[in-house]
Design an enzyme around this catalytic site. Structure first.
Site, PDB file in Angstrom:
ATOM      1  N   HIS A   1       1.099  -1.065  -0.060  1.00  0.00           N
ATOM      2  CA  HIS A   1      -0.042  -0.252  -0.338  1.00  0.00           C
ATOM      3  C   HIS A   1       0.618   0.828  -0.110  1.00  0.00           C
ATOM      4  CE1 HIS A   1      -3.217   2.823   1.371  1.00  0.00           C
ATOM      5  NE2 HIS A   1      -4.069   1.959   0.876  1.00  0.00           N
TER       6      HIS A   1
ATOM      7  N   ASP B   1      -8.088  -4.807   0.173  1.00  0.00           N
ATOM      8  CA  ASP B   1      -8.762  -5.287  -1.205  1.00  0.00           C
ATOM      9  C   ASP B   1      -8.254  -6.576  -1.224  1.00  0.00           C
ATOM     10  OD1 ASP B   1      -9.461  -3.147  -2.557  1.00  0.00           O
ATOM     11  OD2 ASP B   1      -7.168  -2.540  -2.934  1.00  0.00           O
TER      12      ASP B   1
END
Length: 391
Positions: free
Chosen positions: A277, A328
């Site tokens: 991320h 996700d």
């Protein structure tokens, strides 16, 4: 008296020495009181509240109120918002006609959503009213109608008649009802609701920044949200969970060993979607919550395969690359076990993030300033024009 957004004049180019960072990494573009992220600690707050606290103890409608107004609602305030949302779920017949007759069945669902949201402005008499009161009402309408759009599109492309909103229940329950034609069980509703809470807001990400850039020009809310949907459509932003599920399905179909499959990806320098991320170096706190939800849902369905495969991959990439899972990674399997088509994962992301997007627009317009960064020039200089006949 209704207040309209103000436009603070842009300063001169000499206001500050320009700074450059690839992808604007680490650049603070503006101040916001909507959410706080500490990537090193794996901390996410909405308006001061820990995301785990909100996911366990509030519902999506409460979080929407919190993001728009700055405080959690009282029971009467929540009742009023729920009533407003239920009243706004239905779509204009012309929009349904567009989905039925002018949207090819192979259309990307995010493209269908993007077009339909842009069309909503045609049927909203307040579309260009920039008062806060009107913009809050538009935020409610968008939050109410986007689930109806996605569910109607999915049913139409499958040759089924759209299911009209029930006019009752939560956003999560009515979405699943419109999608599947039957009311969801308590567990499915609770998991869907928690997933919406987890995706509602996440700082100045690509789609939120896109919305604020558009909003900063004093364009209307529908234009800004259409732009945000366009940004979210990209696989490096909202489309990552689709790629995660495609990877898991491919591993299962081939009967491959999960760690060998990932090693092969890494040897080809391919990105493992759902891992890593731009903000978090620690484990994304939303991934932790979704992983627990996935375990409960897996046990309920009697199918722990996707959870166990996901756990194996997450730990293997962490050991090999030092990269943690993001939101996700586990949302993919959660949606899959809920029976949702993989290409609807990103539209579902949008159904939730609309609350964060609109909260940021409301904040942007409180003290507006045109967002206008500079680009570092790396092209040639000193060229002269050769006459056309000699080129």
């Amino acid at each position: 008296m209704a207040q309209t957004p103000t436009q603070t004049p842009a300063g001169s180019a000499a206001d500050a020495k320009p700074k450059q960072a690839a992808g604007l990494a680490g650049v603070v573009a503006l101040d916001s009181g909507i959410s706080f992220i500490d990537g090193a600690k794996g901390e996410l707050l909405y308006r001061g509240y820990e995301i785990s606290d909100l996911a366990k103890n509030t519902d999506f409608e409460e979080v929407a109120y919190l993001l728009w107004n700055g405080d959690l609602p009282s029971q009467s305030e929540l009742n009023e918002l729920q009533s407003q949302l239920r009243a706004e779920r239905a779509l204009h017949p012309d929009l349904l006609d567009h989905l039925r007759h002018h949207t090819p069945e192979n259309t990307n669902p995010m493209a269908a959503l993007r077009t339909a949201v842009s069309m909503l402005a045609h049927y909203d008499e307040e579309a260009d009213d920039m008062s806060r009161e009107a913009n809050v009402r538009k935020a409610v309408r968008l939050t109410a109608k986007m689930p109806t759009i996605v569910a109607a599109f999915d049913r139409i492309r499958k040759g089924k008649e759209p299911v009209a909103p029930s006019g009752e229940g939560s956003a999560a329950a009515d979405f699943l009802y419109m999608l599947n034609g039957e009311k969801p069980g308590p567990s499915a509703e609770a998991i869907m609701d928690a997933a919406l809470v987890l995706h509602a807001e996440h700082g100045l990400n690509a789609s939120t920044f896109a919305a604020r850039v558009i909003g900063a020009t004093l364009s209307d809310m529908y234009s800004a949200i259409t732009g945000a949907i366009g940004a979210l459509k990209g696989p490096l932003h909202g489309g990552a969970n689709i790629k995660v599920m495609e990877m898991l399905l491919d591993i299962d179909e081939k009967g491959a060993n999960a760690t060998d499959y990932i090693d092969d990806m890494l040897s080809r320098k391919e990105k493992v979607m759902g891992i890593g991320h731009r903000v978090y170096t620690a484990l994304d706190p939303r991934a932790t919550i979704l992983r627990d939800m996935l375990e409960d849902l897996s046990d309920e369905k009697g199918d722990r395969k996707w959870m166990e495969m996901s756990d194996t991959i997450r730990q293997h990439v962490l050991d090999a690359k030092g990269l943690n899972a993001n939101v996700d990674f586990y949302s993919a399997s959660v949606y899959y076990l809920l029976g949702i088509e993989t290409d609807l994962y990103t539209p579902i992301f949008a159904l939730s993030r609309i609350t964060g997007w609109t909260a940021h627009l409301l904040e942007q317009w409180e003290d507006n300033r045109l967002i206008r960064p500079r680009a570092g020039y790396n092209g040639p200089k000193g060229l002269t024009v050769t006459p056309l006949a000699e080129r």
